[in-house]
Design a protein around this motif. Sequence first.
Motif, short mmCIF file in Angstrom:
data_model
loop_
_atom_site.label_atom_id
_atom_site.label_comp_id
_atom_site.label_asym_id
_atom_site.label_seq_id
_atom_site.Cartn_x
_atom_site.Cartn_y
_atom_site.Cartn_z
N ILE A 147 -31.65 -24.67 0.00
CA ILE A 147 -31.22 -25.19 -1.30
C ILE A 147 -32.38 -25.96 -1.91
CG2 ILE A 147 -29.54 -26.64 -2.52
CD1 ILE A 147 -28.28 -24.19 -1.15
N ASP A 148 -32.82 -25.52 -3.10
CA ASP A 148 -33.97 -26.18 -3.72
C ASP A 148 -33.55 -27.46 -4.45
OD1 ASP A 148 -32.99 -25.44 -6.26
OD2 ASP A 148 -34.35 -23.73 -6.43
N PRO B 76 -16.50 -31.36 -2.90
CA PRO B 76 -17.57 -31.92 -3.74
C PRO B 76 -18.90 -31.83 -2.99
CG PRO B 76 -15.69 -33.41 -3.65
CD PRO B 76 -15.44 -32.33 -2.63
N GLY B 77 -19.97 -31.51 -3.68
CA GLY B 77 -21.27 -31.42 -3.06
C GLY B 77 -21.49 -30.15 -2.27
N ARG B 78 -20.64 -29.19 -2.40
CA ARG B 78 -20.71 -27.94 -1.64
C ARG B 78 -21.96 -27.15 -1.99
NH1 ARG B 78 -16.98 -23.86 -4.97
NH2 ARG B 78 -17.57 -24.58 -7.03
N VAL B 79 -22.41 -26.34 -1.04
CA VAL B 79 -23.51 -25.42 -1.29
C VAL B 79 -23.00 -23.98 -1.44
CG1 VAL B 79 -25.23 -26.88 -0.21
CG2 VAL B 79 -24.09 -25.12 1.16
N GLY B 80 -21.71 -23.80 -1.33
CA GLY B 80 -21.13 -22.47 -1.45
C GLY B 80 -21.33 -21.84 -2.81
N LEU B 81 -21.33 -22.64 -3.87
CA LEU B 81 -21.50 -22.08 -5.21
C LEU B 81 -22.85 -21.40 -5.37
CD1 LEU B 81 -20.40 -21.57 -8.05
CD2 LEU B 81 -21.26 -23.83 -8.70
N PRO B 82 -23.97 -22.06 -5.06
CA PRO B 82 -25.24 -21.35 -5.21
C PRO B 82 -25.38 -20.16 -4.26
CG PRO B 82 -25.62 -23.56 -4.33
CD PRO B 82 -24.19 -23.49 -4.74
#
Length: 180
Positions: A142-143, A13-19
């Motif tokens: 990450i914006d 949860p809260g990962r930055v891998g998706l963007p």
Amino acid sequence: MPALLIVIASTRPGRVGLPIGEWIDARARAHGAFEIELVDLLELDLPFMDEPAHPRLRSYTKKHTKEWSAKVAAADAFVFVTPEYNYGFTAPLKNAIDFLHEEWKYKPVGLVSYGGVAAGTRAAQMTPLFEAVSIPFVTQFIDEQGNFQANELMEQAADAMFDELVRMSEALRPLREPSA
């Protein structure tokens, strides 16, 4: 064109891998040398090793394994988008790799690693390619909307990695073909 499978390896949860995965997918499409499929391991939702036979036998009994096998077998090259967890890549990625055997043979892997000061580089030590994308201090990219904003160096690194993946996937193609 070679088929490229991009795998987003973080499921937290809260990962930055998706963007980051969405960015590298767009970058690969702009590169233009591949037919591309993006797989998010969170959505793939493979359980931990639930097949009764060793993967080298390819005697899969589960629908999820057969579907995963088909995706990996169809690919000529891979990009793993992974954070560094305790000097390594993620358990879901290890699990996804270990589910299969023959499907991975003679196929190059490019890595997009991210994290703190080390930019996830310790998770990328498995790479057989010279070129990779390393993203240091990932949160600065990450914006406010949760989108990844790559800088010029990352864009150049991605292009170099894709060029290397094309060369390696073509060079290894004869090794993937059945013996005569």
